[in-house]
Scaffold this active site. Structure first.
Site, short mmCIF file in Angstrom:
data_model
loop_
_atom_site.label_atom_id
_atom_site.label_comp_id
_atom_site.label_asym_id
_atom_site.label_seq_id
_atom_site.Cartn_x
_atom_site.Cartn_y
_atom_site.Cartn_z
N ILE A 122 -7.62 8.22 8.24
CA ILE A 122 -7.32 8.21 6.80
C ILE A 122 -6.31 7.10 6.48
O ILE A 122 -5.34 7.32 5.77
CB ILE A 122 -6.80 9.59 6.33
CG1 ILE A 122 -5.70 10.12 7.29
CG2 ILE A 122 -7.92 10.57 6.18
CD1 ILE A 122 -4.99 11.36 6.79
N HIS A 124 -6.41 4.38 4.63
CA HIS A 124 -6.17 3.95 3.24
C HIS A 124 -5.30 4.95 2.51
O HIS A 124 -4.46 4.59 1.69
CB HIS A 124 -7.50 3.73 2.51
CG HIS A 124 -8.29 4.97 2.28
ND1 HIS A 124 -9.09 5.55 3.24
CD2 HIS A 124 -8.38 5.77 1.20
CE1 HIS A 124 -9.65 6.63 2.76
NE2 HIS A 124 -9.24 6.80 1.53
N TYR A 125 -5.49 6.25 2.82
CA TYR A 125 -4.69 7.29 2.17
C TYR A 125 -3.22 7.20 2.62
O TYR A 125 -2.30 7.19 1.79
CB TYR A 125 -5.27 8.67 2.54
CG TYR A 125 -4.40 9.85 2.16
CD1 TYR A 125 -4.27 10.26 0.84
CD2 TYR A 125 -3.71 10.57 3.15
CE1 TYR A 125 -3.46 11.33 0.50
CE2 TYR A 125 -2.91 11.65 2.82
CZ TYR A 125 -2.79 12.03 1.49
OH TYR A 125 -1.99 13.10 1.16
N LEU A 126 -3.01 7.07 3.92
CA LEU A 126 -1.63 7.02 4.44
C LEU A 126 -0.92 5.75 3.98
O LEU A 126 0.29 5.76 3.73
CB LEU A 126 -1.63 7.14 5.96
CG LEU A 126 -2.10 8.49 6.50
CD1 LEU A 126 -2.20 8.47 8.03
CD2 LEU A 126 -1.15 9.62 6.07
N LYS A 129 -0.07 6.31 0.17
CA LYS A 129 1.10 7.21 0.08
C LYS A 129 2.36 6.50 0.55
O LYS A 129 3.44 6.67 -0.02
CB LYS A 129 0.88 8.48 0.93
CG LYS A 129 -0.18 9.45 0.42
CD LYS A 129 0.15 10.03 -0.92
CE LYS A 129 0.49 11.49 -0.91
NZ LYS A 129 0.69 12.02 -2.30
#
Ligand SMILES: NC(=O)c1ccc[n+]([C@@H]2O[C@H](COP(=O)([O-])OP(=O)(O)OC[C@H]3O[C@@H](n4cnc5c(N)ncnc54)[C@H](OP(=O)(O)O)[C@@H]3O)[C@@H](O)[C@H]2O)c1
Length: 220
Positions: A122, A124-126, A129
């Site tokens: 993940i 791109h998510y991390l 964020k």
């Protein structure tokens, strides 16, 4: 403390709305993006306002004491939407809070959030964020970043493990995350801190006072 919950209709946001409403000293307002979601909040007794974080919600900010960001694009959207919501809409909200004089900002982040994450699952998510967290750390806001492990829908145990850097990953029921958010809001020593949290053996109140000390009373 009058608090806007951004992402109120989400899983964490819904639990948190109900808990904050029943808690003395807190006056929550849920930010939702569809007026049909208002029925749920009327039933909870929680006031709600309709707005989209990507478009901006600055008109709702004057008079607030705090904002909680627990919104997210969710797992079903692509990387572009993650950047739009988890990163850019979060940063827009920070800037608008600075302009409106809403000093207290509590960010729900994630263990592993890092602008340079090399996660294969993940990334791109991390990264999104992580960029939002970095911007918050460099802001003038009285911020707290709560970084949970993987969230699960099981009932809360009321017991957690917290640290500024746990050094490992884990799971956390959303109900326990909601209680951790409330505990952070109650303890002004959480300002300027990133607090990682997973399920563990300590009662939430004790875990937070162990990490932060007793703290000062929350802002009025
Ligand atoms: N899942 C995990 O394991 C995990 C781990 C660590 C941290 N987190 C973080 O924990 C937080 C809460 O998670 P959750 O499970 O409660 O998420 P969720 O159920 O997907 O809720 C996210 C909420 O954000 C709202 N939202 C999305 N885009 C928006 C926009 N442009 N304007 C206004 N609202 C918008 C959604 O609105 P609608 O209801 O209208 O769709 C939804 O209510 C998120 O920040 C997430 O990144 C999750």
């Amino acid at each position: 403390m009058k608090i806007l919950i951004a992402g109120a209709n989400g899983k964490v946001g819904t639990i948190l709305s109900g808990k904050l409403w029943g808690h003395s000293g807190f006056s929550p307002v849920g930010l939702i993006r569809d007026s049909r979601q208002q029925t749920k909040f009327t039933a909870l007794g929680v006031p709600s306002v309709v707005g989209d974080l990507e478009e901006g919600i600055s008109s709702f900010l004057p008079g607030l004491d705090a904002v909680i960001f627990t919104a997210g694009s969710g797992g079903r959207t692509g990387p572009d939407k993650t950047t739009d919501v988890d990163q850019n809409a979060a940063i827009k909200l920070m800037l608008d809070c600075e302009s409106a004089g809403v000093r207290r900002f509590l960010m729900v982040s994630a263990i592993g959030a890092d602008p340079n994450s090399e996660s294969t699952r993940i990334q791109h998510y991390l990264r999104a964020k992580g960029v939002a967290d970095s911007r918050l750390r460099s802001s003038k806001l009285d911020y707290t970043i709560i970084a949970p492990g993987s969230l699960i829908d099981e009932r809360g145990t009321g017991r957690v493990q917290v640290a500024e850097n746990l050094g490992f990953h884990g799971y956390l029921p959303r109900e326990d995350l909601a209680d951790c958010i409330i505990e952070s809001l109650k303890n002004f020593n959480s300002v300027g801190k990133t607090i990682q949290v997973v399920s563990g053996g300590q009662k939430i109140k004790e875990a937070f006072s162990g990490l932060l000390g007793g703290g000062l009373p929350p802002i009025a």
